[in-house]
Design a protein around this motif. Structure first.
Motif, PDB file in Angstrom:
ATOM      1  N   ILE A  29       0.843  -1.208   0.000  1.00 25.87           N
ATOM      2  CA  ILE A  29       0.000   0.000   0.000  1.00 25.87           C
ATOM      3  C   ILE A  29       0.870   1.247   0.000  1.00 25.87           C
ATOM      4  CG2 ILE A  29      -1.586   1.342   1.435  1.00 25.87           C
ATOM      5  CD1 ILE A  29      -2.888  -1.306   2.243  1.00 25.87           C
ATOM      6  N   VAL A  30       1.918   1.243   0.849  1.00 26.59           N
ATOM      7  CA  VAL A  30       2.781   2.425   0.946  1.00 26.59           C
ATOM      8  C   VAL A  30       3.551   2.657  -0.351  1.00 26.59           C
ATOM      9  CG1 VAL A  30       4.789   3.387   2.128  1.00 26.59           C
ATOM     10  CG2 VAL A  30       2.978   2.305   3.442  1.00 26.59           C
ATOM     11  N   LEU A  31       4.010   1.574  -0.990  1.00 25.71           N
ATOM     12  CA  LEU A  31       4.866   1.714  -2.165  1.00 25.71           C
ATOM     13  C   LEU A  31       4.090   1.922  -3.454  1.00 25.71           C
ATOM     14  CD1 LEU A  31       7.606  -0.977  -1.443  1.00 25.71           C
ATOM     15  CD2 LEU A  31       7.774   1.488  -1.142  1.00 25.71           C
ATOM     16  N   PHE A  32       2.929   1.291  -3.582  1.00 26.94           N
ATOM     17  CA  PHE A  32       2.243   1.268  -4.874  1.00 26.94           C
ATOM     18  C   PHE A  32       0.955   2.082  -4.903  1.00 26.94           C
ATOM     19  CE2 PHE A  32       4.750  -2.657  -4.731  1.00 26.94           C
ATOM     20  CZ  PHE A  32       5.488  -2.514  -5.897  1.00 26.94           C
ATOM     21  N   VAL A  33       0.446   2.531  -3.767  1.00 30.49           N
ATOM     22  CA  VAL A  33      -0.708   3.440  -3.790  1.00 30.49           C
ATOM     23  C   VAL A  33      -0.172   4.850  -3.993  1.00 30.49           C
ATOM     24  CG1 VAL A  33      -2.624   4.388  -2.462  1.00 30.49           C
ATOM     25  CG2 VAL A  33      -2.115   1.953  -2.350  1.00 30.49           C
ATOM     26  N   PRO A  34      -0.583   5.534  -5.060  1.00 34.78           N
ATOM     27  CA  PRO A  34       0.037   6.825  -5.379  1.00 34.78           C
ATOM     28  C   PRO A  34      -0.478   7.955  -4.496  1.00 34.78           C
ATOM     29  CG  PRO A  34      -1.680   6.345  -6.957  1.00 34.78           C
ATOM     30  CD  PRO A  34      -1.594   5.147  -6.059  1.00 34.78           C
ATOM     31  N   VAL A  35       0.363   8.970  -4.384  1.00 37.76           N
ATOM     32  CA  VAL A  35      -0.026  10.239  -3.773  1.00 37.76           C
ATOM     33  C   VAL A  35      -0.475  11.156  -4.913  1.00 37.76           C
ATOM     34  CG1 VAL A  35       0.741  12.212  -2.414  1.00 37.76           C
ATOM     35  CG2 VAL A  35       1.632   9.941  -1.901  1.00 37.76           C
ATOM     36  N   MET A 284       3.750  42.793 -19.542  1.00 35.57           N
ATOM     37  CA  MET A 284       2.615  42.210 -18.844  1.00 35.57           C
ATOM     38  C   MET A 284       2.881  40.729 -18.566  1.00 35.57           C
ATOM     39  SD  MET A 284       0.754  40.249 -21.311  1.00 35.57           S
ATOM     40  CE  MET A 284      -0.934  40.521 -20.823  1.00 35.57           C
ATOM     41  N   PHE A 285       2.048  40.174 -17.683  1.00 35.71           N
ATOM     42  CA  PHE A 285       2.192  38.763 -17.325  1.00 35.71           C
ATOM     43  C   PHE A 285       0.849  38.264 -16.816  1.00 35.71           C
ATOM     44  CE2 PHE A 285       3.047  35.280 -14.393  1.00 35.71           C
ATOM     45  CZ  PHE A 285       3.893  34.491 -15.145  1.00 35.71           C
ATOM     46  N   GLU A 286       0.299  37.256 -17.463  1.00 36.13           N
ATOM     47  CA  GLU A 286      -0.928  36.631 -17.029  1.00 36.13           C
ATOM     48  C   GLU A 286      -0.950  35.189 -17.524  1.00 36.13           C
ATOM     49  OE1 GLU A 286      -4.083  38.914 -18.668  1.00 36.13           O
ATOM     50  OE2 GLU A 286      -3.881  38.075 -20.689  1.00 36.13           O
ATOM     51  N   GLY A 287      -1.703  34.369 -16.822  1.00 36.31           N
ATOM     52  CA  GLY A 287      -1.746  32.971 -17.233  1.00 36.31           C
ATOM     53  C   GLY A 287      -2.665  32.145 -16.366  1.00 36.31           C
ATOM     54  N   LYS A 288      -2.892  30.918 -16.825  1.00 35.50           N
ATOM     55  CA  LYS A 288      -3.699  29.933 -16.114  1.00 35.50           C
ATOM     56  C   LYS A 288      -2.975  28.594 -16.166  1.00 35.50           C
ATOM     57  CE  LYS A 288      -8.185  32.023 -17.252  1.00 35.50           C
ATOM     58  NZ  LYS A 288      -9.509  31.796 -17.896  1.00 35.50           N
ATOM     59  N   ALA A 289      -3.211  27.770 -15.159  1.00 31.74           N
ATOM     60  CA  ALA A 289      -2.564  26.457 -15.107  1.00 31.74           C
ATOM     61  C   ALA A 289      -3.453  25.485 -14.355  1.00 31.74           C
ATOM     62  CB  ALA A 289      -1.199  26.552 -14.430  1.00 31.74           C
ATOM     63  N   ASP A 290      -3.454  24.236 -14.828  1.00 33.83           N
ATOM     64  CA  ASP A 290      -4.179  23.155 -14.170  1.00 33.83           C
ATOM     65  C   ASP A 290      -3.364  21.878 -14.384  1.00 33.83           C
ATOM     66  OD1 ASP A 290      -5.975  21.604 -12.879  1.00 33.83           O
ATOM     67  OD2 ASP A 290      -7.519  21.654 -14.431  1.00 33.83           O
ATOM     68  N   ILE A 291      -2.751  21.372 -13.315  1.00 37.00           N
ATOM     69  CA  ILE A 291      -1.813  20.254 -13.413  1.00 37.00           C
ATOM     70  C   ILE A 291      -2.282  19.130 -12.485  1.00 37.00           C
ATOM     71  CG2 ILE A 291       0.581  19.535 -13.072  1.00 37.00           C
ATOM     72  CD1 ILE A 291       1.387  22.449 -13.556  1.00 37.00           C
ATOM     73  N   HIS A 292      -2.284  17.899 -13.018  1.00 36.49           N
ATOM     74  CA  HIS A 292      -2.621  16.698 -12.243  1.00 36.49           C
ATOM     75  C   HIS A 292      -1.428  15.740 -12.312  1.00 36.49           C
ATOM     76  CE1 HIS A 292      -7.016  17.647 -12.150  1.00 36.49           C
ATOM     77  NE2 HIS A 292      -6.655  18.353 -13.207  1.00 36.49           N
ATOM     78  N   GLY A 293      -1.163  15.052 -11.224  1.00 42.87           N
ATOM     79  CA  GLY A 293      -0.070  14.096 -11.226  1.00 42.87           C
ATOM     80  C   GLY A 293      -0.164  13.115 -10.083  1.00 42.87           C
ATOM     81  N   ARG A 294       0.708  12.097 -10.135  1.00 43.77           N
ATOM     82  CA  ARG A 294       0.775  11.067  -9.108  1.00 43.77           C
ATOM     83  C   ARG A 294       2.227  10.811  -8.743  1.00 43.77           C
ATOM     84  NH1 ARG A 294      -3.504   6.402 -11.161  1.00 43.77           N
ATOM     85  NH2 ARG A 294      -5.385   7.718 -11.105  1.00 43.77           N
ATOM     86  N   LEU A 295       2.441  10.582  -7.467  1.00 38.01           N
ATOM     87  CA  LEU A 295       3.777  10.261  -6.971  1.00 38.01           C
ATOM     88  C   LEU A 295       3.745   8.881  -6.340  1.00 38.01           C
ATOM     89  CD1 LEU A 295       4.650  13.638  -5.189  1.00 38.01           C
ATOM     90  CD2 LEU A 295       5.281  12.945  -7.494  1.00 38.01           C
ATOM     91  N   TYR A 296       4.644   8.013  -6.797  1.00 33.18           N
ATOM     92  CA  TYR A 296       4.768   6.667  -6.247  1.00 33.18           C
ATOM     93  C   TYR A 296       6.052   6.598  -5.427  1.00 33.18           C
ATOM     94  CZ  TYR A 296       1.127   5.144  -9.503  1.00 33.18           C
ATOM     95  OH  TYR A 296      -0.051   4.990 -10.191  1.00 33.18           O
ATOM     96  N   LEU A 297       5.935   6.113  -4.199  1.00 33.74           N
ATOM     97  CA  LEU A 297       7.115   5.972  -3.350  1.00 33.74           C
ATOM     98  C   LEU A 297       8.067   4.899  -3.856  1.00 33.74           C
ATOM     99  CD1 LEU A 297       5.555   6.319   0.217  1.00 33.74           C
ATOM    100  CD2 LEU A 297       6.735   8.048  -1.143  1.00 33.74           C
TER     101      LEU A 297
END
Length: 327
Positions: A29-35, A284-297
């Protein structure tokens, strides 16, 4: 008797197998369940117009952390199982409102204290004055006869002379302290320059040792192993999905073009949909961002194992510590 002993060993083996199975399940669970993490935000180039939302979950949202930033204030909430913890920091506007309310309350209390003291002084002035006794009249008459008389113990000329001596001593002490500070300042500068020169000489003496250390075959092999392991780790940690829109201008067309060329080098390696719009005429400076990800131990564990298994990396680590201690 033997049958009873075998039964006890069987029960102990079953209990150990159950414990071992639970430990293996927890490790998996700790190693393979992602954050899982999600970061989204937008900005118009100002601090007030910047909003960021970050969410981190693990184990089917059993552990959760949310952070919100906007309007110069931040709020966070955490969940551990079924228990929630909330907190945050107020914005400057809210702090200003509360400070203004406190100031008004303080002013009202100060006005009440002034009114009370004014009434007390009026009562004291309305009270009848006490007449001085005959001895007081004699003292007043003596003072009226000699209004400019000085005490016999301290003539005016001696007091002026002692005051001048004290002033001169104070000035002399200040000048002495200033001279000591200036001399200590120049002494510090001299010591600093000497230390820098010593370090430069030491570095020039050990320059050849550093070059030999970097060009050693074992050390180069260790650096190559670490580079490959780091690249694999970064590939595993990179976000899987993302949308980024950026519209910027630096005010100088040449500078904007140079920065755009630098972004073009990194652009192919970034995941998701990325759109960059340069503005060469305005700043000038403007922007939008939407990022999804997973971290595996498991990625961190494999990275550490690759470095520990390599004999070249272990020997290089020892050599680096020895080289730093000698340097």
């Amino acid at each position: 008797m033997l049958h009873l002993l075998l039964l006890i060993l069987k029960i102990a083996g079953i209990i150990l197998a159950i414990i071992l199975g639970i430990l293996i399940v927890l490790l998996c669970i700790v190693l393979f369940v992602p954050v899982c993490y999600q970061v989204s935000g937008k900005t118009d180039g100002t601090e007030k117009g910047t909003k960021v939302r970050c969410k981190v979950t693990w184990l089917f949202s059993l552990l959760e952390l949310k952070i919100l930033y906007g309007n110069k204030s931040s709020v966070f909430s955490a969940r551990i199982g079924w228990k929630r913890i909330k907190g945050g920091e107020r914005s400057d506007e809210e702090k200003g409102k509360t400070d203004e309310v406190c100031r008004k309350v303080h002013e009202e209390a100060h006005e009440e204290e002034e009114m009370d003291t004014h009434l007390e002084t009026e009562k004291e002035t309305d009270a009848p004055d006490t007449q001085p006794e005959p001895e007081d009249f004699e003292e007043l008459e003596a003072d009226e006869k000699n209004p400019y008389a000085y005490p016999e113990d301290s003539p005016p000329h001696e007091e002026k002379r002692s005051d001048n001596i004290e002033k001169n001593n104070r000035i002399a002490k200040k000048i002495q302290k200033a001279g000591e500070k200036i001399s200590s300042f120049f002494q510090k500068i001299k010591c600093t320059i000497k230390a820098i020169c010593d370090k430069i000489n030491l570095f020039s003496e050990k320059k050849e040792k550093l070059i030999d250390f970097l060009e050693d075959e074992l050390h180069r092999k260790a650096f190559g192993t670490g580079k490959k392991a780091l690249i694999r780790l970064l590939r595993g940690l990179c976000p899987g999905k993302g949308r980024i829109f950026l519209r910027y201008g630096l005010g100088d067309p040449a500078l904007t073009g140079t920065s755009l060329a630098g972004l073009a080098v990194v652009y192919p390696f970034l995941p998701g949909e990325i759109q960059i719009v340069p503005e060469f005429e305005e700043k000038m400076f403007e922007g939008k961002a939407d990022i999804h990800g997973r971290l595996y131990l498991i990625h961190l564990l494999t990275f550490a194992l690759r470095l520990l298994v390599s004999k070249a990396v272990r020997q290089t680590y020892k050599d680096v510590r020895k080289f730093i201690s000698e340097f």
